[in-house]
Design a protein around this motif. Structure first.
Motif, PDB file in Angstrom:
ATOM      1  N   ALA A 190       0.991  -1.040   0.115  1.00 45.33           N
ATOM      2  CA  ALA A 190      -0.037  -0.212  -0.094  1.00 45.33           C
ATOM      3  C   ALA A 190       0.927   1.308  -0.039  1.00 45.33           C
ATOM      4  O   ALA A 190       2.081   1.212   0.870  1.00 45.33           O
ATOM      5  CB  ALA A 190      -0.929   0.036   1.165  1.00 45.33           C
ATOM      6  N   LEU A 191       0.615   2.127  -0.992  1.00 52.56           N
ATOM      7  CA  LEU A 191       1.542   3.381  -0.853  1.00 52.56           C
ATOM      8  C   LEU A 191       0.988   4.295   0.109  1.00 52.56           C
ATOM      9  O   LEU A 191      -0.174   4.750   0.035  1.00 52.56           O
ATOM     10  CB  LEU A 191       1.497   3.845  -2.385  1.00 52.56           C
ATOM     11  N   ASP A 192       1.926   4.754   0.962  1.00 52.86           N
ATOM     12  CA  ASP A 192       1.564   5.847   1.678  1.00 52.86           C
ATOM     13  C   ASP A 192       1.444   7.271   1.068  1.00 52.86           C
ATOM     14  O   ASP A 192       1.809   7.364  -0.002  1.00 52.86           O
ATOM     15  CB  ASP A 192       2.706   5.967   2.848  1.00 52.86           C
ATOM     16  N   ALA A 193       0.940   8.171   1.960  1.00 56.71           N
ATOM     17  CA  ALA A 193       0.630   9.459   1.348  1.00 56.71           C
ATOM     18  C   ALA A 193       1.752  10.142   0.817  1.00 56.71           C
ATOM     19  O   ALA A 193       1.329  10.553  -0.375  1.00 56.71           O
ATOM     20  CB  ALA A 193       0.040  10.394   2.274  1.00 56.71           C
ATOM     21  N   GLU A 194       2.985  10.157   0.961  1.00 57.45           N
ATOM     22  CA  GLU A 194       4.081  10.879   0.528  1.00 57.45           C
ATOM     23  C   GLU A 194       4.618  10.194  -0.451  1.00 57.45           C
ATOM     24  O   GLU A 194       4.644  10.861  -1.570  1.00 57.45           O
ATOM     25  CB  GLU A 194       5.045  10.982   1.740  1.00 57.45           C
TER      26      GLU A 194
END
Length: 247
Positions: A190-194
């Motif tokens: 899952a790609l974090d916000a940054e």
């Protein structure tokens, strides 16, 4: 695998001779000292010297010829190491097709979190370089790339700010080693916000993470690479065939 003291000794001899060849002490076309002379120089057995020379032959640095001794030869410009799905040259072509812009470049000590992501041993020190790959400046990044380079080859870091292609050919050329195996693992993350913002996708969206470990003919991990792609920008194809029973 555990290495005996004798194993370490022939690797040490090979590394010393390899460095001298790369540094021009023994230029292309020149002859290495005889086995007897190398035994005396390094205070080792003939078996140890022969194993060290075998390593140099594996790296395409020397050739042994009857009555001519061991000669330093030109390294081939490319070498293909076929695997079931792709070759190392395929990785080279991919890396050359997407420009790599480095943003960080520093020595790091591996903690538990980084060890879990990369497989590197906790407490060891590696040169870490990270940035993003793009096809051109007007498009979203293809992926984030993280390089972790063995401290034995960390001096390659001085070349990275002016280098946009793959790094393992630099290691091969500078240190005279040959990458003989690349182990790859692919996992969903899952790609974090940054990271999602930098890759220009929605936070929490799915990405694909490719971890590759590059091993030299000495059995040493030269570098570990972690590429994180948005799932929409990565495609992995593989063809499988049934083996025909000829009995």
């Amino acid at each position: 695998m555990t290495a005996t003291a004798g194993d370490h000794r022939y690797l040490q001899v090979a590394r010393t001779l390899r460095k001298e060849i790369v540094d021009g002490v023994y230029p292309v076309g020149s002859q290495l000292p005889t086995e007897h002379e190398l035994c005396e120089r390094f205070s080792v057995s003939r078996y140890t010297v022969r194993e060290a020379l075998r390593r140099l032959r594996d790296d395409n640095l020397v050739a042994s010829r009857p009555r001519a001794g061991t000669l330093v030869v030109p390294r081939p410009s490319t070498s293909s190491y076929a695997q079931d799905v792709m070759s190392i040259d395929d990785l080279l072509a991919f890396a050359q097709g997407a420009r790599f812009a480095i943003e960080t470049n520093a020595m790091v000590t591996v903690d538990a979190t980084l060890a879990h992501r990369t497989g590197l041993p906790v407490g060891t020190t590696w040169l870490a370089a990270s940035g993003y790959r793009r096809i051109d400046e007007d498009t979203a990044p293809v992926c984030r790339t993280e390089y972790y380079i063995n401290r034995s080859f960390a001096s390659v870091g001085r070349l990275l700010q002016r280098h946009t292609g793959p790094i393992f050919p630099l290691i091969e050329d500078l240190f005279g080693v040959t990458i003989v195996e690349v182990h790859q693992e692919i996992s969903a993350v899952a790609l974090d916000a940054e990271l999602a913002e930098r890759l220009e996708v929605e936070a929490g969206s799915v990405g694909l993470q490719l971890q590759r470990a590059y091993t030299t003919s000495d059995g040493e991990i030269a570098q570990v690479t972690v590429n994180t792609h948005p799932s929409s920008r990565f495609r992995h194809a593989m063809t499988m065939r049934r083996v025909r029973d000829t009995r």
